[in-house]
Design a protein around this motif. Structure first.
Motif, PDB file in Angstrom:
ATOM      1  N   TRP A   8       0.763  -1.041  -0.084  1.00  0.00           N
ATOM      2  CA  TRP A   8       0.001   0.068  -0.013  1.00  0.00           C
ATOM      3  C   TRP A   8       0.935   1.214   0.076  1.00  0.00           C
ATOM      4  CZ3 TRP A   8      -0.636   4.136   3.571  1.00  0.00           C
ATOM      5  CH2 TRP A   8      -1.475   4.736   3.271  1.00  0.00           C
ATOM      6  N   ALA A   9       2.017   1.212   0.807  1.00  0.00           N
ATOM      7  CA  ALA A   9       2.627   2.416   1.113  1.00  0.00           C
ATOM      8  C   ALA A   9       3.367   2.777  -0.531  1.00  0.00           C
ATOM      9  CB  ALA A   9       4.027   2.308   1.911  1.00  0.00           C
ATOM     10  N   GLU A  11       2.421   2.185  -3.251  1.00  0.00           N
ATOM     11  CA  GLU A  11       1.231   2.598  -4.423  1.00  0.00           C
ATOM     12  C   GLU A  11       0.956   4.166  -3.992  1.00  0.00           C
ATOM     13  OE1 GLU A  11      -1.815  -0.009  -3.599  1.00  0.00           O
ATOM     14  OE2 GLU A  11      -1.092  -1.528  -4.913  1.00  0.00           O
ATOM     15  N   GLN A  12       1.361   4.855  -2.917  1.00  0.00           N
ATOM     16  CA  GLN A  12       1.026   6.180  -2.624  1.00  0.00           C
ATOM     17  C   GLN A  12       1.638   7.167  -3.577  1.00  0.00           C
ATOM     18  OE1 GLN A  12      -1.906   6.233  -0.822  1.00  0.00           O
ATOM     19  NE2 GLN A  12      -1.374   4.131  -1.028  1.00  0.00           N
ATOM     20  N   ASP A  13       0.950   8.172  -4.019  1.00  0.00           N
ATOM     21  CA  ASP A  13       1.594   9.264  -4.920  1.00  0.00           C
ATOM     22  C   ASP A  13       2.087  10.342  -4.007  1.00  0.00           C
ATOM     23  OD1 ASP A  13       2.515  10.669  -7.141  1.00  0.00           O
ATOM     24  OD2 ASP A  13       0.628  11.326  -7.445  1.00  0.00           O
ATOM     25  N   ILE A  14       2.996  10.377  -3.294  1.00  0.00           N
ATOM     26  CA  ILE A  14       3.602  11.404  -2.459  1.00  0.00           C
ATOM     27  C   ILE A  14       5.010  11.502  -2.756  1.00  0.00           C
ATOM     28  CG2 ILE A  14       1.905  10.849  -0.579  1.00  0.00           C
ATOM     29  CD1 ILE A  14       3.710   8.831   0.695  1.00  0.00           C
ATOM     30  N   LYS A  19       7.455   9.531   1.172  1.00  0.00           N
ATOM     31  CA  LYS A  19       7.224   7.992   0.938  1.00  0.00           C
ATOM     32  C   LYS A  19       8.301   7.169   1.767  1.00  0.00           C
ATOM     33  CE  LYS A  19       5.489   6.574  -2.666  1.00  0.00           C
ATOM     34  NZ  LYS A  19       5.360   5.941  -4.198  1.00  0.00           N
ATOM     35  N   LEU A  22       6.958   6.808   5.210  1.00  0.00           N
ATOM     36  CA  LEU A  22       5.807   5.883   5.191  1.00  0.00           C
ATOM     37  C   LEU A  22       6.091   4.381   5.106  1.00  0.00           C
ATOM     38  CD1 LEU A  22       2.709   5.736   5.129  1.00  0.00           C
ATOM     39  CD2 LEU A  22       2.951   6.089   2.501  1.00  0.00           C
ATOM     40  N   LEU A  60       1.862  13.351   6.254  1.00  0.00           N
ATOM     41  CA  LEU A  60       1.115  12.180   6.346  1.00  0.00           C
ATOM     42  C   LEU A  60      -0.338  12.113   7.074  1.00  0.00           C
ATOM     43  CD1 LEU A  60       4.170   9.475   6.409  1.00  0.00           C
ATOM     44  CD2 LEU A  60       2.353  10.068   4.466  1.00  0.00           C
TER      45      LEU A  60
END
Length: 64
Positions: A8-9, A11-14, A19, A22, A60
Motif C-alpha cells: 500500500w505504501a 502505491e501512494q503518490d507522495i 514515502k 511511510l 502524512l
C-alpha cells in the motif's frame, strides 16, 4: 513487517522523502497497520533528521 502495508505504501503518490517515512512505518507495522516506532528509529532508517521525520509525519497526517 506487514507486506500488505508495504505494498500500500509503495502505491501512494507522495514526495520521495515522505514515502521513505511511510515505508519505514509500514516496515514496523503489523497486519492491522498498527505501528509505534520512535521518531529516532524512523530517522535512522531513512537517514533523515528527527525534525525532518516529524515534518513528513505531519504531511502524512494531513496537517501540512
Amino acid at each position: 513487517m506487514s507486506i500488505r502495508a508495504m505494498v500500500w505504501a509503495w502505491e501512494q503518490d507522495i514526495p520521495p522523502a515522505t514515502k521513505a517515512v511511510l515505508l519505514a512505518l509500514a516496515d514496523h507495522s503489523d497486519d492491522d497497520g498498527l505501528c509505534w516506532p520512535g521518531v529516532k528509529d524512523v530517522a535512522e532508517k531513512c537517514r533523515l533528521s528527527s525534525r525532518t521525520v516529524q515534518y513528513h509525519l505531519a504531511i502524512l497526517k494531513g496537517k501540512k
